[in-house]
Design a protein around this motif. Structure first.
Motif, PDB file in Angstrom:
ATOM      1  N   TYR A  90       7.030  31.831 133.656  1.00 65.10           N
ATOM      2  CA  TYR A  90       7.863  30.941 134.478  1.00 65.10           C
ATOM      3  C   TYR A  90       8.458  31.846 135.548  1.00 65.10           C
ATOM      4  N   VAL A  91       7.723  31.986 136.644  1.00 71.11           N
ATOM      5  CA  VAL A  91       8.010  33.023 137.629  1.00 71.11           C
ATOM      6  C   VAL A  91       8.985  32.487 138.685  1.00 71.11           C
ATOM      7  N   ARG A  92      10.222  32.279 138.253  1.00 72.91           N
ATOM      8  CA  ARG A  92      11.265  31.849 139.190  1.00 72.91           C
ATOM      9  C   ARG A  92      12.192  33.012 139.501  1.00 72.91           C
ATOM     10  N   GLU A  93      12.364  33.256 140.781  1.00 71.19           N
ATOM     11  CA  GLU A  93      13.331  34.252 141.227  1.00 71.19           C
ATOM     12  C   GLU A  93      14.527  33.519 141.834  1.00 71.19           C
ATOM     13  N   ASP A  94      15.482  34.255 142.372  1.00 68.89           N
ATOM     14  CA  ASP A  94      16.684  33.638 142.929  1.00 68.89           C
ATOM     15  C   ASP A  94      16.545  33.317 144.409  1.00 68.89           C
ATOM     16  N   PHE A  95      15.311  33.279 144.871  1.00 65.05           N
ATOM     17  CA  PHE A  95      15.013  32.861 146.245  1.00 65.05           C
ATOM     18  C   PHE A  95      13.609  32.265 146.233  1.00 65.05           C
ATOM     19  N   LEU A  96      13.289  31.512 147.278  1.00 68.24           N
ATOM     20  CA  LEU A  96      11.970  30.906 147.407  1.00 68.24           C
ATOM     21  C   LEU A  96      11.136  31.700 148.392  1.00 68.24           C
ATOM     22  N   SER A  97       9.989  32.178 147.960  1.00 68.78           N
ATOM     23  CA  SER A  97       9.071  32.847 148.874  1.00 68.78           C
ATOM     24  C   SER A  97       7.724  33.098 148.236  1.00 68.78           C
ATOM     25  N   VAL A 109       8.898  41.155 134.930  1.00 71.06           N
ATOM     26  CA  VAL A 109       8.609  41.213 133.506  1.00 71.06           C
ATOM     27  C   VAL A 109       9.449  40.207 132.729  1.00 71.06           C
ATOM     28  N   ARG A 110      10.693  39.967 133.169  1.00 65.15           N
ATOM     29  CA  ARG A 110      11.586  39.051 132.451  1.00 65.15           C
ATOM     30  C   ARG A 110      11.079  37.619 132.445  1.00 65.15           C
ATOM     31  N   THR A 111      10.047  37.318 133.242  1.00 67.09           N
ATOM     32  CA  THR A 111       9.530  35.949 133.328  1.00 67.09           C
ATOM     33  C   THR A 111       8.246  35.742 132.530  1.00 67.09           C
ATOM     34  N   ALA A 125      -1.007  27.358 131.359  1.00 62.91           N
ATOM     35  CA  ALA A 125      -0.217  27.277 132.586  1.00 62.91           C
ATOM     36  C   ALA A 125       0.815  26.164 132.517  1.00 62.91           C
ATOM     37  N   GLY A 126       0.555  25.152 131.697  1.00 61.06           N
ATOM     38  CA  GLY A 126       1.488  24.036 131.577  1.00 61.06           C
ATOM     39  C   GLY A 126       2.600  24.245 130.581  1.00 61.06           C
ATOM     40  N   LEU A 127       2.610  25.391 129.905  1.00 59.45           N
ATOM     41  CA  LEU A 127       3.607  25.613 128.862  1.00 59.45           C
ATOM     42  C   LEU A 127       4.943  26.164 129.362  1.00 59.45           C
ATOM     43  N   PRO A 128       4.982  27.132 130.309  1.00 57.60           N
ATOM     44  CA  PRO A 128       6.247  27.853 130.551  1.00 57.60           C
ATOM     45  C   PRO A 128       7.421  26.988 131.014  1.00 57.60           C
ATOM     46  N   LEU A 129       7.343  26.376 132.183  1.00 53.02           N
ATOM     47  CA  LEU A 129       8.504  25.651 132.706  1.00 53.02           C
ATOM     48  C   LEU A 129       8.843  24.447 131.830  1.00 53.02           C
ATOM     49  N   ALA A 130       7.846  23.637 131.518  1.00 51.46           N
ATOM     50  CA  ALA A 130       8.109  22.442 130.711  1.00 51.46           C
ATOM     51  C   ALA A 130       8.560  22.826 129.310  1.00 51.46           C
ATOM     52  N   GLY A 131       7.898  23.815 128.728  1.00 55.02           N
ATOM     53  CA  GLY A 131       8.258  24.228 127.379  1.00 55.02           C
ATOM     54  C   GLY A 131       9.641  24.836 127.305  1.00 55.02           C
ATOM     55  N   LEU A 132       9.962  25.706 128.254  1.00 53.54           N
ATOM     56  CA  LEU A 132      11.295  26.308 128.272  1.00 53.54           C
ATOM     57  C   LEU A 132      12.371  25.259 128.510  1.00 53.54           C
ATOM     58  N   THR A 133      12.097  24.311 129.390  1.00 47.97           N
ATOM     59  CA  THR A 133      13.065  23.234 129.629  1.00 47.97           C
ATOM     60  C   THR A 133      13.326  22.470 128.341  1.00 47.97           C
ATOM     61  N   ALA A 134      12.264  22.060 127.679  1.00 49.32           N
ATOM     62  CA  ALA A 134      12.419  21.305 126.436  1.00 49.32           C
ATOM     63  C   ALA A 134      13.144  22.124 125.380  1.00 49.32           C
ATOM     64  N   TYR A 135      12.746  23.366 125.208  1.00 47.01           N
ATOM     65  CA  TYR A 135      13.324  24.212 124.157  1.00 47.01           C
ATOM     66  C   TYR A 135      14.802  24.494 124.425  1.00 47.01           C
ATOM     67  N   ALA A 259      12.133  35.681 128.577  1.00 43.41           N
ATOM     68  CA  ALA A 259      10.913  36.207 127.973  1.00 43.41           C
ATOM     69  C   ALA A 259      10.866  35.964 126.472  1.00 43.41           C
ATOM     70  N   ASP A 260      12.004  36.073 125.792  1.00 46.29           N
ATOM     71  CA  ASP A 260      12.025  35.857 124.349  1.00 46.29           C
ATOM     72  C   ASP A 260      11.744  34.394 124.003  1.00 46.29           C
ATOM     73  N   ASP A 261      12.380  33.469 124.733  1.00 46.09           N
ATOM     74  CA  ASP A 261      12.121  32.046 124.497  1.00 46.09           C
ATOM     75  C   ASP A 261      10.650  31.729 124.756  1.00 46.09           C
ATOM     76  N   LEU A 262      10.106  32.302 125.827  1.00 47.46           N
ATOM     77  CA  LEU A 262       8.718  32.024 126.185  1.00 47.46           C
ATOM     78  C   LEU A 262       7.766  32.580 125.125  1.00 47.46           C
ATOM     79  N   ALA A 263       8.073  33.767 124.607  1.00 46.17           N
ATOM     80  CA  ALA A 263       7.246  34.339 123.549  1.00 46.17           C
ATOM     81  C   ALA A 263       7.295  33.471 122.291  1.00 46.17           C
ATOM     82  N   HIS A 264       8.466  32.909 122.007  1.00 47.69           N
ATOM     83  CA  HIS A 264       8.596  32.017 120.849  1.00 47.69           C
ATOM     84  C   HIS A 264       7.739  30.767 121.039  1.00 47.69           C
TER      85      HIS A 264
END
Length: 312
Positions: A90-97, A109-111, A125-135, A259-264
């Motif tokens: 889930y490759v989100r940074e604190d800016f858009l580019s 690495v934290r993503t 590819a469909g797991l990170p953002l949706a999965g992290l949001t749900a979890y 990263a820990d939530d995503l690994a889980h």
């Protein structure tokens, strides 16, 4: 590299497919050869400038936050990943580019987490953002417990379908709203389906006469109002779609890279506890069409964009 980008806010017509400079690999980033990137509603919001008040924008912007791919170069300070590792992020940074709708992305690495071998690159590819949001909403915001009755709106969608599976794994009873064509699909996920539309509150009260313990809103508007009306006396309410949730005593949630939530989540996918349904797949050059379909809001699971792969 080939990438999708836009140089000003607007609708899908601002998206352009063409050459962009290869990303630089910082000390704490990993250069990932993108195999697939999932489309999310937030892609539309960022492209239309709706997050401009909270995220700086550096044009031209390569959109996309979800990715699955292969590490081709770790940064000099990175010990977690090596060349050839298959990863999701889930490759989100604190800016858009610099997003993921491209042949390569430099991902902090934290993503990132390792890709579940059980999933294809498209599914992963469909797991990170949706999965992290749900979890994160279920376990950090709503704090669901075994035995809770949980209401999930748009339960056949990307976030909703994963929320159903995660809530069931936590020992909850799950009621999910969806169009009738998706009711059988929801039953296979372990949810009790209920139709949208007039009379929703009455249908929910019939299913849960003592009230809903935890309501997960992914739609906003009327769905949010009905959720608040059908809560149990000590029920909890969270929304990822409508800040009006505060007026009902609920909480607004925005997913964060972890990263820990995503690994889980990856481990749960590896065990077959959660699955990702891919509705449609588009080539990178047709990202605008993929975003347009996602905006229509009738998707079961995820829409994914793929990048041509040359193993050499």
């Amino acid at each position: 590299m080939k990438a999708i980008s836009y140089s000003g806010f607007g609708d899908e017509s601002v998206l352009e497919y063409g050459e962009r400079p290869d990303p630089k690999v910082g000390p704490d980033t990993v250069l990932v050869k993108v195999r697939a990137a999932a489309v999310n509603p937030v892609d539309r919001a960022t492209r239309e400038g709706k997050l401009d008040s909270v995220l700086d924008t550096v044009f031209p912007v390569i959109p996309g936050w979800d990715v699955s791919g292969v590490v081709v170069q770790p940064g000099v300070a990175v010990a977690e990943f090596a060349v050839g590792d298959e990863v999701i992020g889930y490759v989100r940074e604190d800016f858009l580019s610099r997003g993921t709708f491209a042949e390569y992305v430099a991902a902090p690495v934290r993503t990132l987490a390792r890709k579940p071998l059980r999933l294809s690159f498209e599914e992963a590819a469909g797991l990170p953002l949706a999965g992290l949001t749900a979890y994160q909403v279920l376990h950090r915001t709503l704090r669901v417990q075994e035995g809770d009755t949980v209401l999930v709106h748009a339960a056949a969608g990307g976030v909703g379908s994963l929320a159903v599976q995660l809530a069931r794994h936590a020992g909850c009873r799950v009621i999910g709203t969806a169009s009738e064509r998706n009711h059988d699909h929801l039953r296979t996920l372990g949810a009790e389906p209920v139709a949208y539309g007039d009379g929703l509150a009455d249908r929910l009260r019939a299913l849960a006469p003592d009230g809903i313990d935890a309501a997960f809103d992914t739609v906003g508007g009327e769905a949010l109002r009905v959720s608040a009306e059908t809560l149990a006396p000590a029920g909890r309410l969270a929304s990822v779609a409508d800040p009006e949730v505060f007026s009902y005593g609920g909480r607004y949630a925005f997913v964060r890279p972890d990263a820990d939530d995503l690994a889980h989540l990856a481990e749960l996918a590896e065990q077959g506890i959660v699955t990702v349904h891919v509705d449609r797949v588009f080539p990178l050059a047709e990202t605008a069409a993929a975003q347009r379909l996602n905006a229509a809001g009738r998707t079961r699971g995820k829409i994914v964009v793929t990048v041509d792969w040359d193993p050499a």
